[in-house]
Design a protein around this motif. Structure first.
Motif, PDB file in Angstrom:
ATOM      1  N   MET A   2       0.849  -1.205   0.000  1.00 53.64           N
ATOM      2  CA  MET A   2       0.000   0.000   0.000  1.00 53.64           C
ATOM      3  C   MET A   2       0.879   1.248   0.000  1.00 53.64           C
ATOM      4  SD  MET A   2      -2.957   1.417   0.161  1.00 53.64           S
ATOM      5  CE  MET A   2      -3.655   2.976   0.615  1.00 53.64           C
ATOM      6  N   LEU A   3       1.741   1.333   1.011  1.00 55.54           N
ATOM      7  CA  LEU A   3       2.676   2.450   1.129  1.00 55.54           C
ATOM      8  C   LEU A   3       3.543   2.569  -0.119  1.00 55.54           C
ATOM      9  CD1 LEU A   3       3.935   4.528   3.124  1.00 55.54           C
ATOM     10  CD2 LEU A   3       5.536   2.738   3.749  1.00 55.54           C
ATOM     11  N   ILE A   4       4.101   1.409  -0.501  1.00 55.28           N
ATOM     12  CA  ILE A   4       4.987   1.387  -1.658  1.00 55.28           C
ATOM     13  C   ILE A   4       4.239   1.836  -2.913  1.00 55.28           C
ATOM     14  CG2 ILE A   4       6.464  -0.094  -3.090  1.00 55.28           C
ATOM     15  CD1 ILE A   4       7.607   0.192  -0.349  1.00 55.28           C
ATOM     16  N   SER A   5       2.998   1.402  -3.044  1.00 58.12           N
ATOM     17  CA  SER A   5       2.291   1.731  -4.286  1.00 58.12           C
ATOM     18  C   SER A   5       1.934   3.218  -4.336  1.00 58.12           C
ATOM     19  CB  SER A   5       1.047   0.858  -4.457  1.00 58.12           C
ATOM     20  OG  SER A   5       0.228   0.964  -3.326  1.00 58.12           O
ATOM     21  N   ILE A   6       1.630   3.824  -3.186  1.00 54.93           N
ATOM     22  CA  ILE A   6       1.377   5.273  -3.188  1.00 54.93           C
ATOM     23  C   ILE A   6       2.636   6.021  -3.618  1.00 54.93           C
ATOM     24  CG2 ILE A   6       0.845   7.319  -1.789  1.00 54.93           C
ATOM     25  CD1 ILE A   6      -0.869   5.552  -0.019  1.00 54.93           C
ATOM     26  N   ILE A  39       2.290  14.972   4.286  1.00 53.90           N
ATOM     27  CA  ILE A  39       1.843  13.592   4.045  1.00 53.90           C
ATOM     28  C   ILE A  39       2.954  12.790   3.373  1.00 53.90           C
ATOM     29  CG2 ILE A  39       0.186  12.181   2.755  1.00 53.90           C
ATOM     30  CD1 ILE A  39      -1.793  14.577   3.117  1.00 53.90           C
ATOM     31  N   LEU A  40       3.560  13.406   2.361  1.00 52.86           N
ATOM     32  CA  LEU A  40       4.628  12.705   1.639  1.00 52.86           C
ATOM     33  C   LEU A  40       5.795  12.369   2.569  1.00 52.86           C
ATOM     34  CD1 LEU A  40       5.529  11.665  -1.099  1.00 52.86           C
ATOM     35  CD2 LEU A  40       6.371  13.936  -1.662  1.00 52.86           C
ATOM     36  N   ALA A  41       6.149  13.325   3.443  1.00 56.75           N
ATOM     37  CA  ALA A  41       7.254  13.082   4.374  1.00 56.75           C
ATOM     38  C   ALA A  41       6.903  11.951   5.346  1.00 56.75           C
ATOM     39  CB  ALA A  41       7.597  14.355   5.133  1.00 56.75           C
ATOM     40  N   LEU A  42       5.671  11.953   5.822  1.00 55.54           N
ATOM     41  CA  LEU A  42       5.253  10.899   6.757  1.00 55.54           C
ATOM     42  C   LEU A  42       5.277   9.535   6.069  1.00 55.54           C
ATOM     43  CD1 LEU A  42       2.319  12.658   8.656  1.00 55.54           C
ATOM     44  CD2 LEU A  42       4.633  12.190   9.486  1.00 55.54           C
ATOM     45  N   LEU A  43       4.846   9.496   4.820  1.00 52.20           N
ATOM     46  CA  LEU A  43       4.883   8.232   4.068  1.00 52.20           C
ATOM     47  C   LEU A  43       6.326   7.771   3.897  1.00 52.20           C
ATOM     48  CD1 LEU A  43       2.246   8.887   1.255  1.00 52.20           C
ATOM     49  CD2 LEU A  43       2.037   7.294   3.154  1.00 52.20           C
ATOM     50  N   ASN A  78       8.795   8.418   5.693  1.00 52.98           N
ATOM     51  CA  ASN A  78       9.349   8.049   6.992  1.00 52.98           C
ATOM     52  C   ASN A  78       9.028   6.599   7.352  1.00 52.98           C
ATOM     53  OD1 ASN A  78      10.744   8.792   9.396  1.00 52.98           O
ATOM     54  ND2 ASN A  78       8.769   8.750  10.455  1.00 52.98           N
ATOM     55  N   GLU A  79       7.913   6.090   6.796  1.00 51.12           N
ATOM     56  CA  GLU A  79       7.511   4.714   7.092  1.00 51.12           C
ATOM     57  C   GLU A  79       8.259   3.697   6.245  1.00 51.12           C
ATOM     58  OE1 GLU A  79       5.196   3.759   9.482  1.00 51.12           O
ATOM     59  OE2 GLU A  79       5.231   5.862  10.100  1.00 51.12           O
ATOM     60  N   VAL A  80       8.929   4.175   5.187  1.00 52.99           N
ATOM     61  CA  VAL A  80       9.629   3.246   4.300  1.00 52.99           C
ATOM     62  C   VAL A  80      10.873   2.714   4.991  1.00 52.99           C
ATOM     63  CG1 VAL A  80      10.859   3.019   2.108  1.00 52.99           C
ATOM     64  CG2 VAL A  80       8.799   4.405   2.242  1.00 52.99           C
ATOM     65  N   LYS A  81      10.994   1.380   5.000  1.00 53.44           N
ATOM     66  CA  LYS A  81      12.142   0.795   5.697  1.00 53.44           C
ATOM     67  C   LYS A  81      13.339   0.604   4.756  1.00 53.44           C
ATOM     68  CE  LYS A  81      10.127   0.521   9.664  1.00 53.44           C
ATOM     69  NZ  LYS A  81       9.415   1.789   9.395  1.00 53.44           N
ATOM     70  N   PHE A 134      15.503   6.822  -3.567  1.00 52.95           N
ATOM     71  CA  PHE A 134      15.060   6.927  -4.957  1.00 52.95           C
ATOM     72  C   PHE A 134      13.834   7.844  -5.051  1.00 52.95           C
ATOM     73  CE2 PHE A 134      12.145   5.110  -8.213  1.00 52.95           C
ATOM     74  CZ  PHE A 134      12.850   5.520  -9.335  1.00 52.95           C
ATOM     75  N   VAL A 135      12.840   7.601  -4.173  1.00 50.30           N
ATOM     76  CA  VAL A 135      11.635   8.431  -4.202  1.00 50.30           C
ATOM     77  C   VAL A 135      11.991   9.886  -3.910  1.00 50.30           C
ATOM     78  CG1 VAL A 135       9.347   8.846  -3.198  1.00 50.30           C
ATOM     79  CG2 VAL A 135      10.157   6.517  -3.517  1.00 50.30           C
ATOM     80  N   GLN A 136      12.872  10.099  -2.936  1.00 52.38           N
ATOM     81  CA  GLN A 136      13.276  11.467  -2.611  1.00 52.38           C
ATOM     82  C   GLN A 136      13.908  12.158  -3.812  1.00 52.38           C
ATOM     83  OE1 GLN A 136      15.189  10.215   1.298  1.00 52.38           O
ATOM     84  NE2 GLN A 136      15.043  12.425   1.532  1.00 52.38           N
ATOM     85  N   THR A 137      14.895  11.481  -4.399  1.00 49.32           N
ATOM     86  CA  THR A 137      15.596  12.066  -5.551  1.00 49.32           C
ATOM     87  C   THR A 137      14.607  12.459  -6.637  1.00 49.32           C
ATOM     88  OG1 THR A 137      17.437  10.626  -5.061  1.00 49.32           O
ATOM     89  CG2 THR A 137      17.460  11.694  -7.196  1.00 49.32           C
ATOM     90  N   VAL A 138      13.697  11.541  -6.948  1.00 54.42           N
ATOM     91  CA  VAL A 138      12.749  11.813  -8.021  1.00 54.42           C
ATOM     92  C   VAL A 138      11.809  12.962  -7.639  1.00 54.42           C
ATOM     93  CG1 VAL A 138      10.773  10.886  -9.275  1.00 54.42           C
ATOM     94  CG2 VAL A 138      12.840   9.520  -9.022  1.00 54.42           C
ATOM     95  N   SER A 139      11.335  12.974  -6.400  1.00 51.79           N
ATOM     96  CA  SER A 139      10.321  13.972  -6.053  1.00 51.79           C
ATOM     97  C   SER A 139      10.910  15.378  -5.886  1.00 51.79           C
ATOM     98  CB  SER A 139       9.551  13.558  -4.790  1.00 51.79           C
ATOM     99  OG  SER A 139      10.409  13.579  -3.681  1.00 51.79           O
ATOM    100  N   TYR A 140      12.219  15.495  -5.659  1.00 53.31           N
ATOM    101  CA  TYR A 140      12.830  16.838  -5.606  1.00 53.31           C
ATOM    102  C   TYR A 140      12.970  17.440  -6.997  1.00 53.31           C
ATOM    103  CZ  TYR A 140      14.553  15.494  -0.928  1.00 53.31           C
ATOM    104  OH  TYR A 140      14.664  15.087   0.360  1.00 53.31           O
ATOM    105  N   LEU A 141      13.034  16.574  -7.978  1.00 51.26           N
ATOM    106  CA  LEU A 141      13.388  17.001  -9.329  1.00 51.26           C
ATOM    107  C   LEU A 141      12.580  18.188  -9.878  1.00 51.26           C
ATOM    108  CD1 LEU A 141      15.090  16.434 -11.893  1.00 51.26           C
ATOM    109  CD2 LEU A 141      13.304  14.844 -12.570  1.00 51.26           C
TER     110      LEU A 141
END
Lengths: 278, 320
Positions: free
Chosen positions: A1-5, B112-116, B118-121, B128-135
């Motif tokens: 879920m998290l990953i897909s968002i 919201i994006l930062a909280l999400l 933060n949950e990524v282990k 990768f998500v950070q790099t792309v979303s700063y672009l």
């Protein structure tokens, strides 16, 4: 879920670029049919040849590079010297200078007075109008100042012992120790100048001085052809026009897309230095 | 020019109380530092403070040939003209609403994006998500506006191709005044949400991991940890960003509105700065435009001071 968002976020960010690249590399027939979505169909580089051969675009490209190189060097030098001085609390009138600088973040002379003043300096239609009015960014100055005040005193003192003045300390000791933050600020200034449309629109009338952003705007937003023949290829003018515009957008964005991932590790660090003390 | 000198009583007091080196010594010691700061201060004086004095032309009938100082005084003529103009209400409304919607939707997105994130282990995926979303933050407004115009084009834009594929009529987005604010705000979130997570992600790393441990021992699940540990942890950062954003509600960037609007959307899209550009600069009504410039600057200053004041009263966080 998290990953897909989060994957959705990545897709929403990157898809526009993927789409533009795909369309600009596809043959007219496929663009006309509207069946290009992810990868190019009928791969060809004709659009890029047209864009790169266009005298207006190559001229604007060179102008932009000139503004970025001269402007970034100039801005980086001035701001790092100023920030270094501001980081010295014992400097004469330090608080006054800081207040004067911070105040400009909350109050400004506005568009018209700034324009008239820049005009009265004789900067209209000169290279300097793209460099001087935006030479120092207060944010960048604060980031640099915060970084410099965090440097250990002992290092600088060793320089003083060897008889260096403050200027010598700055160039010989402080700057070499600050590569990461300088790279960050360098990137911020360079991107700012590369993307600067406002100054060019206000201060430049001479088409030979136009940077890429102005030429791009004229091409895309006003639908003007860049050169004779540039838009008269293919069957449907409008569609071919579209891939030509995409190609121009990609060409004018590629340098940023290429440099940016390499500098990322620096700039997150650099920005945080500034945000700690604001 | 007359100069007045007001002695700084507190500073003099301090000087009197403890023996200090005279200012000449301090000046002499700082001479190299002052040399280093000279270009910076010169910049601020020439390109920030001189234009502030240039604001006086809003009280004058500015004449290109007479220059700023020799033009005749007219008092509040141009302010009256602006306040009585039928455009006044529309401009204030457009500027405020655009800023307000930007704040309303643009403020939550990076949190919201930062909280999400933060949950990524998985550290690699997170980076990768950070790099792309700063672009998009590094992409110019001209390019973003061009993309919006081309994607939304009624004849060849990909969005309308999709709408037609679904069996609907194409929409001429950029000509519809009621679409403008949504288009502006959405493209703004696309540009900035990723970049704005930086400050929250920094605040998140400062949250004490022991707090999570003790929350877990108390039986808090992931959601409760978020609610009772994470959010309070980043609350000061949220307040600071909120003050800054509320303070700049009326201070919307000129560039993107200018690049996206057109006469058919002026009704909702025309804001104070674009109006200043059109009526003041392009048509040469310099004094009138400057009056609006000064009005806007005062409004912006009032907003940031008020936002800071409210925040200082209600929470312990403030800018100054």
């Amino acid at each position: 879920m998290l990953i897909s968002i989060l994957f959705g976020v990545v897709l929403a960010t990157l898809y526009p670029f993927i789409y533009m690249i795909a369309v600009s590399l596809s043959s007219d027939v496929h663009v006309l049919k509207g069946d290009v979505f992810l990868w190019p169909k009928g791969l060809n580089f004709r659009m890029y040849e047209i864009v790169l051969r266009d005298p207006h675009i190559s001229r604007a490209y060179l102008n932009t590079i000139l503004y970025v190189v001269v402007g970034t060097t100039f801005s980086l030098l001035i701001s790092s010297a100023g920030a270094f001085a501001l980081s010295k609390k014992e400097m004469f009138l330090n608080r006054t200078f800081t207040l004067l600088i911070v105040f400009t973040m909350f109050f400004s002379g506005g568009m018209i007075p700034t324009f008239l003043i820049v005009k009265s300096y004789g900067l209209i239609d000169t290279v300097w109008s793209m460099i001087l009015p935006t030479a120092v960014s207060t944010w960048n100055l604060i980031i640099l100042r915060t970084f410099f005040s965090g440097l250990p005193k002992e290092v600088e003192e060793s320089g003083k012992m060897d008889g260096l003045t403050d200027i010598g300390t700055f160039f010989r000791i402080v700057l070499p120790l600050s590569k990461a933050v300088l790279a960050t600020i360098c990137l911020f200034y360079a991107v700012g100048i590369w993307n600067n449309f406002f100054s060019a629109m206000l201060y430049l009338r001479d088409a030979d001085l136009f940077p890429l952003q102005v030429v791009l705007r004229n091409l895309v937003l006003e639908g003007q052809a860049t050169a004779n023949g540039a838009t008269s290829i293919g069957g449907d003018q409008l569609i071919v026009d579209e891939s030509l515009k995409f190609a121009t957008i990609i060409v004018s964005t590629v340098p940023i897309l290429l440099i940016y991932p390499f500098l990322q590790k620096y700039f997150t660090k650099g920005t945080l230095i500034g945000s700690v003390k604001g | 020019m007359k100069t007045t000198f007001t002695p700084d009583i507190a500073a003099l007091d301090e000087l009197a109380r403890r023996p200090r080196k005279p200012w000449r010594v301090s000046l002499n010691r700082s001479k190299y530092l002052l040399l280093l700061i000279l270009p910076t201060m010169l910049y601020y004086v020439l390109f920030k403070y001189v234009p502030m004095f240039g604001l006086v032309i809003s009280f004058k009938d500015y004449n290109l040939f007479k220059g700023i100082w020799a033009s005749p005084w007219v008092g509040l003529k141009y302010y009256k003209m602006f306040f009585e103009s039928p455009d006044f209400y529309v401009l204030i409304r457009n500027t405020f609403l655009l800023g307000f919607y930007k704040l309303l939707f643009g403020f939550a997105a990076p949190i919201i994006l930062a909280l999400l994130l933060n949950e990524v282990k998985n550290a690699f995926f997170k980076r990768f998500v950070q790099t792309v979303s700063y672009l998009p933050h590094f992409i110019s407004n001209v390019v973003v506006a061009s993309m919006v115009l081309l994607f939304l084009s009624p004849s060849s834009g990909v969005v309308n191709e999709f709408i037609q594929w679904l069996g609907f009529e194409p929409i001429n987005f950029m000509m519809e005044a009621e679409m403008f604010r949504s288009i502006y705000v959405i493209s703004d979130i696309w540009q900035n949400a990723g970049w704005e997570t930086i400050i929250y992600l920094a605040a998140l790393t400062a949250v004490d991991p022991q707090l999570y441990e003790s929350a877990k021992i108390d039986g808090a699940g992931r959601f409760k940890q978020l609610l009772y540990v994470t959010l309070p942890g980043i609350a000061p950062a949220i307040v600071i960003v909120l003050i800054l954003n509320v303070g700049s509600v009326m201070d919307i960037g000129f560039e993107k509105v200018f690049l996206l609007y057109n006469p058919s959307t002026f009704e909702t899209a025309d804001i104070l700065s674009t109006y200043v550009y059109r009526t003041g600069l392009q048509r040469g009504n310099y004094s009138y435009g400057t009056a609006i410039d000064l009005f806007t600057s005062v409004i912006n200053l009032a907003f940031i001071v008020t936002a800071n004041w409210i925040s200082r009263k209600t929470s312990e966080t403030s800018l100054w």
